[in-house]
Design a protein around this motif. Structure first.
Motif, PDB file in Angstrom:
ATOM      1  N   SER A 251       0.837  -1.200   0.000  1.00 37.22           N
ATOM      2  CA  SER A 251       0.000   0.000   0.000  1.00 37.22           C
ATOM      3  C   SER A 251       0.880   1.260   0.000  1.00 37.22           C
ATOM      4  CB  SER A 251      -0.913  -0.018   1.233  1.00 37.22           C
ATOM      5  OG  SER A 251      -1.674   1.145   1.297  1.00 37.22           O
ATOM      6  N   GLN A 252       1.947   1.226   0.792  1.00 33.75           N
ATOM      7  CA  GLN A 252       2.885   2.366   0.818  1.00 33.75           C
ATOM      8  C   GLN A 252       3.542   2.553  -0.548  1.00 33.75           C
ATOM      9  OE1 GLN A 252       5.442   0.961   3.956  1.00 33.75           O
ATOM     10  NE2 GLN A 252       4.336   2.065   5.577  1.00 33.75           N
ATOM     11  N   ALA A 253       3.939   1.448  -1.166  1.00 35.97           N
ATOM     12  CA  ALA A 253       4.611   1.533  -2.465  1.00 35.97           C
ATOM     13  C   ALA A 253       3.678   2.088  -3.531  1.00 35.97           C
ATOM     14  CB  ALA A 253       5.135   0.156  -2.879  1.00 35.97           C
ATOM     15  N   ARG A 254       2.448   1.616  -3.535  1.00 38.37           N
ATOM     16  CA  ARG A 254       1.479   2.119  -4.533  1.00 38.37           C
ATOM     17  C   ARG A 254       1.247   3.617  -4.348  1.00 38.37           C
ATOM     18  NH1 ARG A 254      -0.999  -2.968  -3.494  1.00 38.37           N
ATOM     19  NH2 ARG A 254      -2.484  -2.008  -2.050  1.00 38.37           N
ATOM     20  N   SER A 255       1.213   4.041  -3.101  1.00 40.41           N
ATOM     21  CA  SER A 255       1.044   5.464  -2.806  1.00 40.41           C
ATOM     22  C   SER A 255       2.248   6.268  -3.317  1.00 40.41           C
ATOM     23  CB  SER A 255       0.870   5.643  -1.294  1.00 40.41           C
ATOM     24  OG  SER A 255       0.918   6.993  -0.953  1.00 40.41           O
ATOM     25  N   GLU A 256       3.458   5.735  -3.115  1.00 40.57           N
ATOM     26  CA  GLU A 256       4.677   6.413  -3.594  1.00 40.57           C
ATOM     27  C   GLU A 256       4.676   6.520  -5.121  1.00 40.57           C
ATOM     28  OE1 GLU A 256       7.020   7.959  -2.025  1.00 40.57           O
ATOM     29  OE2 GLU A 256       6.610   7.340   0.041  1.00 40.57           O
ATOM     30  N   ILE A 257       4.234   5.473  -5.784  1.00 42.18           N
ATOM     31  CA  ILE A 257       4.189   5.465  -7.255  1.00 42.18           C
ATOM     32  C   ILE A 257       3.241   6.553  -7.755  1.00 42.18           C
ATOM     33  CG2 ILE A 257       3.399   4.121  -9.263  1.00 42.18           C
ATOM     34  CD1 ILE A 257       4.455   1.610  -7.645  1.00 42.18           C
ATOM     35  N   THR A 258       2.049   6.612  -7.166  1.00 43.94           N
ATOM     36  CA  THR A 258       1.070   7.618  -7.592  1.00 43.94           C
ATOM     37  C   THR A 258       1.599   9.031  -7.334  1.00 43.94           C
ATOM     38  OG1 THR A 258      -0.693   6.055  -7.103  1.00 43.94           O
ATOM     39  CG2 THR A 258      -1.350   8.336  -7.412  1.00 43.94           C
ATOM     40  N   LYS A 259       2.240   9.225  -6.180  1.00 48.41           N
ATOM     41  CA  LYS A 259       2.804  10.550  -5.848  1.00 48.41           C
ATOM     42  C   LYS A 259       3.873  10.952  -6.860  1.00 48.41           C
ATOM     43  CE  LYS A 259       4.456  10.526  -1.684  1.00 48.41           C
ATOM     44  NZ  LYS A 259       4.744  10.489  -0.227  1.00 48.41           N
ATOM     45  N   TRP A 260       4.733  10.005  -7.220  1.00 52.85           N
ATOM     46  CA  TRP A 260       5.818  10.276  -8.173  1.00 52.85           C
ATOM     47  C   TRP A 260       5.250  10.643  -9.541  1.00 52.85           C
ATOM     48  CZ3 TRP A 260      10.848  11.125  -7.516  1.00 52.85           C
ATOM     49  CH2 TRP A 260      11.731  10.987  -8.588  1.00 52.85           C
ATOM     50  N   LEU A 261       4.273   9.896  -9.997  1.00 52.50           N
ATOM     51  CA  LEU A 261       3.641  10.181 -11.291  1.00 52.50           C
ATOM     52  C   LEU A 261       2.956  11.544 -11.259  1.00 52.50           C
ATOM     53  CD1 LEU A 261       2.172   6.637 -12.015  1.00 52.50           C
ATOM     54  CD2 LEU A 261       4.132   7.680 -13.171  1.00 52.50           C
ATOM     55  N   ASN A 262       2.221  11.798 -10.184  1.00 49.34           N
ATOM     56  CA  ASN A 262       1.493  13.066 -10.066  1.00 49.34           C
ATOM     57  C   ASN A 262       2.456  14.254 -10.100  1.00 49.34           C
ATOM     58  OD1 ASN A 262      -0.886  11.670  -9.839  1.00 49.34           O
ATOM     59  ND2 ASN A 262      -1.156  12.038  -7.647  1.00 49.34           N
ATOM     60  N   LYS A 263       3.618  14.094  -9.464  1.00 50.77           N
ATOM     61  CA  LYS A 263       4.598  15.177  -9.367  1.00 50.77           C
ATOM     62  C   LYS A 263       5.042  15.657 -10.746  1.00 50.77           C
ATOM     63  CE  LYS A 263       9.106  16.179  -7.248  1.00 50.77           C
ATOM     64  NZ  LYS A 263      10.169  15.647  -6.377  1.00 50.77           N
ATOM     65  N   TYR A 264       5.171  14.701 -11.699  1.00 49.06           N
ATOM     66  CA  TYR A 264       5.712  15.058 -13.010  1.00 49.06           C
ATOM     67  C   TYR A 264       4.684  15.098 -14.132  1.00 49.06           C
ATOM     68  CZ  TYR A 264      10.137  14.545 -10.654  1.00 49.06           C
ATOM     69  OH  TYR A 264      11.184  14.700  -9.774  1.00 49.06           O
ATOM     70  N   LEU A 265       3.487  14.563 -13.873  1.00 52.43           N
ATOM     71  CA  LEU A 265       2.491  14.510 -14.943  1.00 52.43           C
ATOM     72  C   LEU A 265       1.272  15.381 -14.680  1.00 52.43           C
ATOM     73  CD1 LEU A 265       2.574  10.683 -15.819  1.00 52.43           C
ATOM     74  CD2 LEU A 265       3.719  12.561 -16.997  1.00 52.43           C
ATOM     75  N   LYS A 266       1.146  15.919 -13.470  1.00 52.39           N
ATOM     76  CA  LYS A 266      -0.057  16.726 -13.174  1.00 52.39           C
ATOM     77  C   LYS A 266       0.315  18.145 -12.800  1.00 52.39           C
ATOM     78  CE  LYS A 266      -3.382  13.167 -12.174  1.00 52.39           C
ATOM     79  NZ  LYS A 266      -4.353  12.634 -11.228  1.00 52.39           N
TER      80      LYS A 266
END
Length: 266
Positions: A251-266
């Protein structure tokens, strides 16, 4: 569950769209018809997009479909392709070059969709797909002057093919590593990290028995020495493929992945 879109005339256009598995789509790569699953959020705006490159060589699994749908629910268009020769994709099964080219053509397919933001495309690759993602950003990042990919995530991927092969010999997964050295180098993204020019997130479990965690640390060392933009998250109690399980660390890893994507794509 499929839905039909009816036009005002007597003819109707039926689209195959399942809330669970996305829409089955096809695109062309190296003259082959490649299949995949497309996920599109509700709404008539444009969205950032992700190519999700699965692990193994048995096609897109339900785990990857679920992960793609989760990303869709975070506001991303997602395509999860079957590699050449898998499922109903044409092409040569297990041909690494064809796999990389088909992943690049999946990026171009996303860019052809009028609801995708052309300059907001990311890659997520797990295990075998992580290697493809790394090869893609090392070799196809800037084609025809276009920056095709803005961010990448690699999960439990091997970066040094010979080292992983030698480890597999010790575990009995392989009997020998007698491929020519040139073939190992070709299949080892660790030798071309200088070409990586997108922010890269590394996710790995410390207890991985398929791809040892030292692969993640090798990649981190190269990225750091070359001054690249990256982050690394190692999960102490997790093994290979753990992001598809239901644990605190996944769950922590999935959250980190979404945060990383959001940082550069949103």
């Amino acid at each position: 569950s499929s839905s039909s879109v009816n036009s005002s005339s007597s003819s109707s256009i039926s689209i195959s769209y399942s809330k669970i598995d996305g829409q089955k789509i096809y695109f062309t790569s190296a003259g082959n018809k490649i299949s995949g699953f497309l996920y599109k959020p509700e709404g008539s705006v444009t969205f950032p997009a992700i190519v999700y490159l699965h692990g193994g060589s048995s096609g897109v699994s339900q785990d990857v479909k679920d992960a793609s749908r989760t990303l869709m629910n975070s506001g991303y268009v997602v395509i999860a392709p079957n590699y050449p020769g898998e499922s109903d994709s044409g092409g040569t099964f297990g041909d690494h070059d064809e796999e990389i080219i088909s992943a690049f053509d999946a990026v171009l397919y996303l860019k052809s969709l009028n609801y995708v933001k052309k300059n907001k495309i990311g890659l997520v690759g797990s295990s075998h797909g992580a290697g493809i993602a790394l090869d893609l950003i090392e070799n196809y990042l800037n084609v025809n002057g276009n920056d095709n990919i803005q961010v990448a995530v690699e999960m439990f991927g091997g970066v040094d093919a010979k080292a992983v092969c030698e480890y597999w010999v010790t575990t009995g997964k392989k009997s020998s590593c007698d491929e020519p050295e040139s073939e190992f180098i070709k299949q080892s993204p660790i030798f071309r990290v200088d070409r990586i020019n997108v922010p890269l997130l590394i996710i790995h479990g410390a207890k991985d028995k398929v791809v040892p965690v030292k692969e993640a640390y090798k990649l981190e060392t190269e990225l750091r020495n070359l001054g690249k933009v990256y982050d690394i998250k190692i999960y102490a109690n997790s093994g290979h493929g753990f992001v598809y399980t239901k644990t605190v660390e996944s769950s922590q890893a999935r959250s980190e992945i979404t945060k990383w994507l959001n940082k550069y794509l949103k």
